[in-house]
Structure formats: C-alpha cells, structure tokens
Write an enzyme that holds these catalytic residues in place. Structure first.
Site, PDB file in Angstrom:
ATOM      1  CG  ASP A  80      -0.223  -0.012   2.533  1.00 17.65           C
ATOM      2  OD1 ASP A  80       0.790  -0.734   2.651  1.00 17.65           O
ATOM      3  OD2 ASP A  80      -0.656   0.687   3.468  1.00 17.65           O
ATOM      4  CD  GLU A 138       3.220  -0.967   7.576  1.00 14.48           C
ATOM      5  OE1 GLU A 138       3.487  -0.898   8.793  1.00 14.48           O
ATOM      6  OE2 GLU A 138       3.396  -0.006   6.791  1.00 14.48           O
ATOM      7  CD  GLU A 139       2.843   3.281   5.673  1.00 12.71           C
ATOM      8  OE1 GLU A 139       2.642   3.759   6.808  1.00 12.71           O
ATOM      9  OE2 GLU A 139       3.969   3.175   5.153  1.00 12.71           O
ATOM     10  CG  HIS A 363       5.617   8.126   6.193  1.00 15.82           C
ATOM     11  ND1 HIS A 363       4.608   7.898   7.107  1.00 15.82           N
ATOM     12  CD2 HIS A 363       6.014   6.900   5.779  1.00 15.82           C
ATOM     13  CE1 HIS A 363       4.428   6.582   7.233  1.00 15.82           C
ATOM     14  NE2 HIS A 363       5.271   5.965   6.431  1.00 15.82           N
TER      15      HIS A 363
END
Length: 402
Positions: A80, A138-139, A363
């Site tokens: 993802d 996962e995020e 990020h």
C-alpha cells in the site's frame, strides 16, 4: 544452490526495477488497493504458483510447493501507499494526485515477486513449501496483517521473514534485531468539557484549555516517574485544539496523540496511568471528559534463532562487515502480528544514496531509495529460505559486526 539462485536473481534486476517503477506510478492507499493485488496475483499465477486473492480483504497469498516434503517458510511484503503528494522530479513519479509510495512498499513488492520467480524455477529441488504474503494496508489502522492472519495466511507456516528498505541507512548494509524490533503503536483522543465564558472573567468558567495543558505536562511524568528507567516509552501529544478568539475561554479542548512502547507491561501501565491522570485532573478542575484509547499493532518480536539465521545468511552473501545488529525501530509495523503467531525475523536494508536524491526520510514528499537495495532484500530472503528448508551447502561462517 544458493550461488546459482543469487546469480539468477541478479539477472532480474532490470525487470524488478521496471515493476517497482510501475507500482510507484500507480500507488493505492490501504484498503482501496485494486490494481496492485491484481498485478501481483497475475504475476504469481504466470509462475505456476498457487494463488489466493482477497485474503483478509485485499491481500494476496502465493504458495509454492517444493518437489520434496519439508517445512513451510513465509516471506512477507506490503504494497500500500500513502496519501502524500509526490514531489520528486523523476520519470516514474506518481500519476495519482495526492498519493505516492513514500515508504518503499513498491520496492518490497517487486523484490518478493523476483524471489518468487527465482524459487519457482527450482521448485522440484526445494524441500518444503514457500508462502509469499503480499499484504495490503500496512500504513492504516487497522492494518492488513491482522485481517490476513484471521483469514488463514499463516496456516501451516513454521517461520516468516520480513524486511524493510530504509532511506536513512546507506546502500549495501543489512541490519538485524533480536527481540523487540519495533514499537507498539497506540493512539489516543481526549475531549475535555468545561464551561466557556469571557476571557476577562475566568472565575465564572471551567477552563478546558488550562486543564488540557496540565495533562500535556503531567503525561510526561508517567515516563519519568512510573516507567522503569531500563525500559522505554513515548507519549506524544500531536494535536491540541481549543478555542479561536483571544478573549474567549472555550468550553471544550481536544488532545490527540500517540503512545509507543516495546514492553507489553509498560504499554498497559501507560494506558492505565493516562486514563487515571485524565480523570483526576479533570475532576480537580471541575471538568468532565471522554477518554478514547485505541491499540494498534504490538511490537515486532524477533526470534533469536531465526535472527541469527538471517544474520549468518546475509554475512555469507554480502560480507560480515556489511551486516550488523542494530537498535529497534521507534516506529511501528504490523508485521508484529505475524510474530505473535509463528517464529519470525524482520530485518532492514540500506537504501540511502544522497547522490541520487535518496536521502529524504520515509513519508516525505520526495522520498526515494536506491533500487539496488532490491538485491539485498531479495538475496537475503532466498538465503534464509534455503537455510531454513535445509539447503545449507557451503555457506560461510562470516563474523558479524556488533
């Protein structure tokens, strides 16, 4: 066999880079992935691997059965992306406004597909089964790992390995961790209800802003006075919203933040202490409150034996000087859920390279990694699989730098 498969994996580098860049250009955030799992499933099917889709929602599980009986090893990659605008000036920049792969999951996915291709070519020589866990979300909270486990992705699995490319570690390095390898993540939202009024007449009000300010400070005393100094934890208030005018005392304040811990006992202590402090502080000031506390993923806990296996394998491939034991990650990772069910080891590889702009943090809108890190994850996966399933031919006992 290891040398043969390593040489074969090196031959796939251009193909795997192309896959990574295609995924990078077409990112999808957690729990909305469609194109990515479809691509992964088709690639695995074309290798003659048994594929199950929709696992836990959007996950894909591939199962490669070797020609000889044996144990079962799983490898995990996440796919993802994040809701971040891609600001890089590269040909493979995200084509989806406001969404990008800002953490390396595209590279993880490409890497594991390459491992699947190499191992599928020697399936008749494998003693056991290899399971490829391509995980969604996962995020996000909740993450995809827990849902995939509930849907049986670990059924029959004896051990699972996972990896993460790190932009803040130099290319060519492998880091392993025994025991706790990441922090648990909890999030909280506290609403304080007071009594608003004129800023010039505070005695007629119950000030939620002052009460909230006391909480921000008091929470830090939990860590300094309640938690054993030999252990660790983090309480971060990341948002404090209350009022808008300069001469008005508001009637409500909202605090939001995160808690990070390693030890489950410390995790329990912090949650209980935060709720008690919120209650007593609000009661002392005449305010009321709502206390919301959500536990996300636990800490990754790496099995000591399996971590030594990963370290040994990586050292035999890349040289002991490039493999070291590192401190646990302060961030969280839902690979932790796998470690609660089977033996596991999660390692990191360096992907940083300032010469190509791969030195921004995870990020970040300009995040990128050196794609040669594909080789470090993939080869370590291959070596760990062969070693676990019993093919330990001519592996060197190379020293590991602590």
């Amino acid at each position: 066999m290891l040398e043969q498969l390593i040489n074969r994996y090196e031959q796939l580098q251009d193909e795997l880079v192309a896959i990574r860049r295609d995924l990078h250009m077409h990112p999808e955030v957690g729990h909305t992935e469609e194109r990515t799992p479809a691509f992964v499933a088709e690639y695995l099917r074309n290798l003659g691997i048994e594929v199950r889709t929709g696992v836990g929602g959007r996950g894909v599980v591939g199962t490669l059965k070797g020609g000889k009986p044996g144990r079962t090893v799983a490898l995990r990659a996440d796919f993802d992306a994040l809701p971040i605008q891609d600001e890089k000036n590269v040909p493979y920049k995200s084509t989806v406004p406001g969404v990008m792969h800002a953490c390396g999951h595209d590279l993880h996915t490409a890497t594991l597909l390459g491992v699947a291709k190499v191992l599928s070519e020697v399936r008749d020589e494998l003693s056991g089964t290899v399971v490829f866990l391509h995980q969604h979300a996962e995020e996000t909270t909740p993450g995809g790992a827990e849902f995939m486990i509930r849907d049986g992705c670990l059924d029959g699995v004896d051990v699972v390995y996972g990896a993460h490319v790190m932009a803040d570690e130099p290319l060519g390095t492998v880091g392993v961790m025994e025991g706790y390898a990441s922090s648990a993540q909890d999030d909280f939202e506290i609403t304080i209800f007071g009594k608003g009024g004129h800023g010039a007449a505070p005695h007629t009000t119950i000030d939620p802003l002052v009460t909230g300010s006391q909480l921000v400070v008091n929470f830090q005393q939990i860590l300094s006075r309640r938690v054993n100094p030999m252990r660790s934890g983090v309480i971060t208030v990341g948002s404090f919203q209350s009022g808008e005018a300069t001469n008005v005392i508001p009637d409500k304040a909202v605090l939001k933040g995160t808690v990070r811990t390693y030890d489950p006992e410390v995790r329990d202590l912090i949650e209980e202490a935060m709720e008690r402090l919120t209650r007593t502080t609000c009661e002392g000031n005449g305010a009321t409150y709502e206390f919301g506390y959500v536990r996300d993923c636990p800490s990754i806990h790496n099995d000591a034996v399996e971590t030594k296996r990963v370290a040994k394998v990586a050292a035999s491939i890349f040289g002991g000087e490039n493999v070291r034991y590192v401190e646990p990650m302060s961030g969280s990772e839902d690979f932790a859920y796998y470690t609660e069910h089977v033996k596991a080891s999660y390692f990191i590889v360096g992907g940083g390279n300032p010469e190509i702009g791969a030195d921004y943090p995870h990020h970040h809108p300009k995040f990128d990694v050196d794609e040669r890190s594909i080789q470090y994850i993939g080869k370590t996966f291959i070596g760990a699989v062969l070693d676990f399933l019993g093919d330990t031919a001519e592996q060197e006992n190379t020293a590991i730098h602590a």
